[in-house]
Structure formats: C-alpha cells, structure tokens
Write a protein that holds these residues in place. Sequence first.
Motif, short mmCIF file in Angstrom:
data_model
loop_
_atom_site.label_atom_id
_atom_site.label_comp_id
_atom_site.label_asym_id
_atom_site.label_seq_id
_atom_site.Cartn_x
_atom_site.Cartn_y
_atom_site.Cartn_z
N ALA A 350 0.40 -1.14 -0.07
CA ALA A 350 -0.25 -0.43 -0.51
C ALA A 350 1.30 1.76 -0.42
O ALA A 350 0.14 2.07 -0.10
CB ALA A 350 -1.01 0.27 1.26
N PHE A 351 2.47 1.17 -0.18
CA PHE A 351 2.75 2.34 0.12
C PHE A 351 3.28 2.69 -1.04
O PHE A 351 3.22 2.36 -2.15
CB PHE A 351 4.95 2.01 0.77
N PRO A 352 3.19 4.68 -1.09
CA PRO A 352 3.32 4.68 -2.32
C PRO A 352 4.80 4.20 -3.21
O PRO A 352 5.54 4.05 -2.65
CB PRO A 352 3.05 6.61 -2.62
N ASP A 353 4.80 5.22 -5.08
CA ASP A 353 5.64 4.71 -5.01
C ASP A 353 6.91 5.57 -5.02
O ASP A 353 8.25 5.41 -5.34
CB ASP A 353 5.50 4.62 -6.55
N VAL A 354 6.65 6.33 -4.35
CA VAL A 354 7.38 7.60 -4.11
C VAL A 354 7.56 8.24 -2.62
O VAL A 354 6.54 7.96 -2.81
CB VAL A 354 7.69 9.33 -5.20
N VAL A 355 8.01 8.39 -2.31
CA VAL A 355 7.79 8.95 -0.70
C VAL A 355 8.47 10.38 -0.57
O VAL A 355 9.03 11.06 -1.28
CB VAL A 355 8.67 8.26 0.28
N ARG A 356 7.82 11.18 0.61
CA ARG A 356 9.15 12.48 0.11
C ARG A 356 10.37 12.44 1.66
O ARG A 356 9.43 12.39 2.22
CB ARG A 356 7.56 14.01 0.58
N VAL A 357 11.05 14.02 1.08
CA VAL A 357 11.98 13.27 1.87
C VAL A 357 12.42 14.88 2.04
O VAL A 357 12.63 15.35 1.23
CB VAL A 357 12.69 12.48 1.23
N TRP A 358 12.48 15.15 3.50
CA TRP A 358 12.86 16.54 4.16
C TRP A 358 14.56 15.98 4.10
O TRP A 358 15.15 15.24 4.63
CB TRP A 358 12.62 16.64 5.19
N ALA A 359 15.30 17.76 3.00
CA ALA A 359 16.33 17.40 2.71
C ALA A 359 16.94 18.72 2.91
O ALA A 359 18.39 18.98 3.33
CB ALA A 359 17.54 17.21 0.87
N GLY A 360 15.88 19.96 3.65
CA GLY A 360 17.02 20.89 3.97
C GLY A 360 16.13 22.08 4.13
O GLY A 360 14.89 21.45 4.70
N TYR A 361 16.75 22.17 4.64
CA TYR A 361 14.72 23.71 4.68
C TYR A 361 14.32 24.16 3.56
O TYR A 361 14.52 24.91 2.65
CB TYR A 361 16.24 24.84 5.07
N LYS A 362 13.11 23.99 4.45
CA LYS A 362 11.90 24.49 3.10
C LYS A 362 12.53 23.00 1.94
O LYS A 362 11.81 23.44 0.59
CB LYS A 362 11.28 25.88 2.97
N GLU A 363 13.39 22.22 1.91
CA GLU A 363 13.33 21.43 0.73
C GLU A 363 13.21 20.14 1.45
O GLU A 363 13.87 19.24 1.71
CB GLU A 363 14.97 22.07 0.63
N GLU A 364 11.72 19.57 -0.26
CA GLU A 364 11.73 18.45 0.36
C GLU A 364 11.71 17.61 -1.33
O GLU A 364 11.71 18.62 -2.57
CB GLU A 364 9.77 18.19 0.56
N LEU A 365 12.31 16.40 -1.11
CA LEU A 365 12.43 15.73 -2.10
C LEU A 365 11.27 13.99 -2.70
O LEU A 365 11.13 14.23 -1.41
CB LEU A 365 13.90 14.94 -2.50
N LEU A 366 11.74 14.39 -3.98
CA LEU A 366 10.70 12.87 -4.27
C LEU A 366 11.67 11.43 -4.31
O LEU A 366 12.49 11.99 -5.37
CB LEU A 366 9.91 13.40 -5.61
N TYR A 367 12.17 10.67 -3.90
CA TYR A 367 12.56 9.69 -4.14
C TYR A 367 11.72 8.24 -4.56
O TYR A 367 10.75 8.10 -3.36
CB TYR A 367 13.76 9.26 -2.83
N PRO A 368 12.29 7.49 -4.81
CA PRO A 368 11.82 6.25 -5.21
C PRO A 368 11.16 5.24 -3.67
O PRO A 368 12.75 4.53 -3.28
CB PRO A 368 12.46 5.34 -6.05
N LEU A 369 10.30 4.74 -3.79
CA LEU A 369 10.25 3.85 -2.75
C LEU A 369 9.71 2.17 -2.99
O LEU A 369 9.06 2.44 -4.26
CB LEU A 369 9.31 3.98 -1.46
N ALA A 370 9.89 0.67 -2.45
CA ALA A 370 9.95 -0.13 -2.83
C ALA A 370 9.36 -0.93 -1.56
O ALA A 370 10.30 -0.62 -0.14
CB ALA A 370 10.72 -0.77 -3.91
N ALA A 371 8.58 -1.64 -1.52
CA ALA A 371 9.00 -3.30 -0.65
C ALA A 371 9.66 -4.02 -0.70
O ALA A 371 9.87 -4.22 -2.03
CB ALA A 371 7.31 -3.28 -1.08
N GLU A 372 10.08 -4.65 0.41
CA GLU A 372 11.46 -5.76 0.41
C GLU A 372 10.86 -6.95 -0.01
O GLU A 372 9.32 -7.45 -0.02
CB GLU A 372 11.54 -5.24 1.56
N VAL A 373 11.42 -7.15 -1.32
CA VAL A 373 11.22 -8.71 -1.85
C VAL A 373 12.53 -9.88 -1.12
O VAL A 373 13.26 -8.99 -1.40
CB VAL A 373 11.01 -8.71 -3.13
#
Length: 373
Positions: A350-373
């Motif tokens: 159910a997790f999304p394909d990308v997750v928001r990452v806080w990487a700095g002051y008011k700086e959000e990144l999108l990064y891929p996310l996957a279930a462990e297989v």
Amino acid sequence: MQRFHLGLIINPLAGLGGPAGLKGSDGVAEQALALGSTPKATQRTRTALECLQPVRERLEFLTFPGAMGADLLAEMGFAYRLAGELAEGPTSAADTRQAVTALQDAGVALILFAGGDGTARDVCAAVREGQPVLGIPAGVKIHSGVYAISPRAAGELTRRLVEGGLVRLASGEVRDLDEAALREGRVAARWYGELCVPEEGAFVQQVKQAGVELEELVLIDLAAWLEGSWESGVRYVFGPGSTLHGLAQNLGLQTTLLGVDVIENGQVIARDVNEAQLFELVAEHPARLLITAIGGQGHILGRGNQQISPRVLRAIGLDHLRVVATKRKLATLQGRPLLVDTGDVQLDDAFPDVVRVWAGYKEELLYPLAAEV
C-alpha cells in the motif's frame, strides 16, 4: 519486479487553435479543425515518453481510453491500465478533472498531463494538495509554471525520478490568459492556483574535505523549518538514528539515539517507547511520523524500528510519513529505492511509489520507494 506507477492524461485538443491563429484552443477546437489544424498533443507526448523507453520495464501507466492516453501507450509498448472510462464524443474539461481524481484515487506517484494553460487550470481544479504533477507542453498558451521547458525535458525529468535521481519538489503557479480578450487585442491574465511539481534537483553539492555535506548545518536548517511549522496538538513520532537524534538536539529536545520518542507542542512527552505504548499514543490522536534511512542500505521501516508496527503505521496514516535524510545519505544508495519491510505484505504494497524526503530548509525531494522482496 515492482513497477513504478505513473498517471497520464493527454488533452487531444490542446494546441489546435495556434496554427489557426485563434490565440488558444478553449471552445474553438471544431473551428480550428475546420481551418485545417491537426492535433499535436499526442506527438508531443510521444516525444516525452521516448525518454522513458530505457526504463519501460519498470513502469506501469494508469490512463484513459483512446486519445487521452491508451492508444499512444499501446503503440509504444508501455504497460498500462485504464483508470476509468469516458463519455463518447470529444474530450472536455470535465473529462480532465475526472481523470485527475481517478489517478489520485489510484495512488500514482506522478501525474503527467499534456496540454496548455487551460488544461493546467482543469488539473488545478481537481488536484489534491501535495499530489505531484508535471505538464508536457502541448498547448498554445504555456504561461503556467507547471510545465517542463519541452516535452523531452518532461520525459528526462520523469526518468530521473524513476531511476532514483534526487528530484526536488516545488510550487508552480497556474496562470491563464483570457482568450476572448486576447482575440480582441487585450492581454488579461489570471492566477488560478498552484500545483506541486518536480524540478531537477542536484545531487550532493561540492563539499570541503568530503567530510560532511555540512550535515550539522543541514540538521540546523531542518530544525529551524520544523520549529516554525509545528502543528499544535499533533504528536510527532521521531524514529531512531543519528539524523533524527541530531535534529531533536537542534530543537533543544532530549531524545534517545536508538529509541522511538514522541513530541507534542515542542516537548518530549514519551521517551524510548515500545510498540504498545506508541500505539496507545497515536491510535486516537493526530500524529506525524519522522523516520530516516539506513545509509547505503536504504531501509526506512523494518530495520531497528520495529516499534513502528503495521498497526501504528495504519493509525498514523501513510500520508503522514516523512523521511528525513540529507542528500549525501541518499546519494549513497546510488539510485536504489528506499525500502520498507513492515512484516505485513498488504501494508507494504500500500506504500506509494515515491516518498517525500525532507533534505534541507523548506526543501522536499521525491525519492522512489519499494517493498522489500
């Protein structure tokens, strides 16, 4: 292999009014066709999608029948599913809004849409806050800041996201000109809102002596951002790890390095909690979850933070999860996705394909996310 889910909406009437000298296409598609204009939106979308051919096996599109996406995806050999059906006849603004809603309900990582400012207005009217979207420029009027500079740029940026490149999130304005006024020689623009759009983010910037991305400074910046945005009455769950421990220290909070702590209204209310205690604290209370990644490995759940159990995650809500990680830490993954292994396969899926990452002051990144297989 887990696939990356993208939404695709093509406005097949976009851009028709330009060659016909009609200053736009809103409400004049039939007239433009009668004057000899030919649709260009599909071809411009093809140019964007050609950039995704090298990662085709990792993708699954959700789209709509015929010229709104399915025909082109089938022709280019991309895997896709229909997210809904459309009424017969020419597509309309209502179709675009309906499509945006359906794609969000399906949980796509990114909605690609081809059109002009009128299409961006329709997307803006239906999109939910925080849903990443990206425009493929195909219309007559492209004044909105939600479009890539070219179809190829849209494709390259999307591929970068799929391959695990650091993609920064930004807010893009939706603006449109009044076409009726434009045809009368008057320029009248209007602001319609803002959309969450990806923009090309740099990898780790050059640092002195390779020792720190000045990680200490990044944590100071993150602390300043969080301190200025605490939500009153909301419980913030801090996962274990040096990143979050350092963040808490910069907030003047004493948390545990390897434990899970709970903060409310700027104060630690529970330290080093177990799973049962954590569930009791968040089950009937608004909460946010901050976790970090294991450097070089990429796990964000299921390694060293089992207190954050499936029932805790469901109580908090996956949309209230944020990863805190410096760009340097993400770069150690070399494009591999972040991983979840909660022990609950249904939840992992159910997790999304990308997750928001806080990487700095008011700086959000999108990064891929996957279930462990």
